[in-house]
Design an enzyme around this catalytic site. Structure first.
Site, mmCIF file in Angstrom:
data_model
loop_
_atom_site.group_PDB
_atom_site.id
_atom_site.type_symbol
_atom_site.label_atom_id
_atom_site.label_comp_id
_atom_site.label_asym_id
_atom_site.label_seq_id
_atom_site.Cartn_x
_atom_site.Cartn_y
_atom_site.Cartn_z
ATOM 1 N N GLU A 81 0.757 -1.177 0.033
ATOM 2 C CA GLU A 81 -0.104 -0.123 0.099
ATOM 3 C C GLU A 81 0.724 1.280 -0.096
ATOM 4 O O GLU A 81 0.284 2.309 -0.242
ATOM 5 C CB GLU A 81 -1.105 -0.119 1.153
ATOM 6 N N GLU A 112 7.706 -21.913 7.045
ATOM 7 C CA GLU A 112 8.377 -21.031 8.137
ATOM 8 C C GLU A 112 9.466 -21.609 8.919
ATOM 9 O O GLU A 112 9.881 -20.878 9.590
ATOM 10 C CB GLU A 112 7.084 -20.580 9.000
#
Length: 294
Positions: A81, A112
């Site tokens: 953004e 992960e």
């Protein structure tokens, strides 16, 4: 081995699956609200992180968002953004996610645990960069490895976790501990923990944008309009700030190739080259550029 705080059972968990929908939703909403409340406890750390991020962009540094699973999605959303909101160039933002960014609905969980991948991913980092590493447990091997390698390469690290005294904070210049309550669905950190992460990330990057002069009276003047919706928003900002009619604002925006800040100065009577010069002289601060151009 003791479970991390993010795996503990919530007081409302017992019998949750037997309750009416309205009661379940009430518990979920209350838990989200409780998670957001913890952000108020770390405002000084969020401010320090925002200053660090702004300093990186004023220089030659980049913002590097890193994580795994749902925490990485919160981080990546913030990074994506920055261009549309504050005009941050895409080459000043890196997105590191365990296993790579998803291209479909599959998001493997085993990635992960790959600390070696985190170390390899961090090889692109350099002095002046700021890494925003996000992990709910604070112990995710990938995220911790990125943070550790980043520090070794001269980068700064902002660590965000939802547990106290975690491994991630051992490698962080700024540690943001969002000690959220247990999840209503134990271990589902996309819920309360993710909400608190999202709020903290939003606050960090927004304060950063303000400090960089990309916000004027609550308007995102760092915006460069590249679609119809944004052109309408940009023209309205130019008209409001410069105090001109919509037609004048639209012409100024055209002359500025969609960039709001120079368009405001053009609408106020500056030539395009002079507008850019004023912004350069004031480090992009529109308010200061307006004052100097009067």
């Amino acid at each position: 081995m003791a479970l991390p705080a993010t795996e503990h059972l919530h007081p409302a968990a017992t019998g949750l699956d037997t309750l009416p929908a309205a009661a379940v939703l009430g518990h979920l909403l209350a838990a989200q609200g409780a998670a957001v409340q913890v952000v108020a406890q770390v405002l000084p750390q969020i401010e320090a992180a925002a200053v660090m991020m702004a300093d990186a962009l004023r220089g030659d540094g980049r913002l590097v968002y890193a994580g795994a699973g749902s925490s990485a999605l919160m981080a990546v959303a913030d990074g994506l953004e920055l261009g549309g909101t504050f005009g941050v160039s895409a080459d000043r933002v890196l997105l590191l996610m365990a296993g790579g960014l998803p291209v479909d609905a599959r998001m493997p969980g085993d990635t992960e645990d790959d600390a070696d991948e985190g170390t390899r991913a961090a090889q692109v980092l350099r002095s002046g960069d700021v890494v925003i590493a996000v992990t709910a447990s604070g112990a995710t091997p990938y995220a911790v490895a990125v943070a550790k390698a980043a520090r070794a390469r001269g980068a700064k690290v902002i660590g965000i976790a939802n547990a106290v005294g975690t491994k991630l904070f051992d490698h962080a210049d700024v540690a943001i501990c969002l000690a959220t309550p247990p999840e209503v669905i134990a271990g589902s950190t996309r819920m309360g923990a993710g909400t608190a992460q999202k709020v903290a990330l939003n606050m960090m990057s927004t304060l950063m944008g303000i400090r960089l002069g990309q916000v004027h009276d609550g308007m995102m003047v760092g915006l460069v309009a590249d679609n119809e919706k944004l052109r309408g928003r940009a023209a309205a900002m130019v008209a409001r700030i410069a105090g001109v009619e919509a037609g004048v604002a639209a012409k100024a925006l055209d002359a500025a190739q969609g960039a709001v800040k120079p368009a405001v100065l053009i609408a106020l009577g500056q030539a395009p080259e002079a507008a850019l010069g004023l912004l350069s002289d004031t480090n992009g601060n529109l308010r200061a550029a307006i004052a100097r151009g009067l």
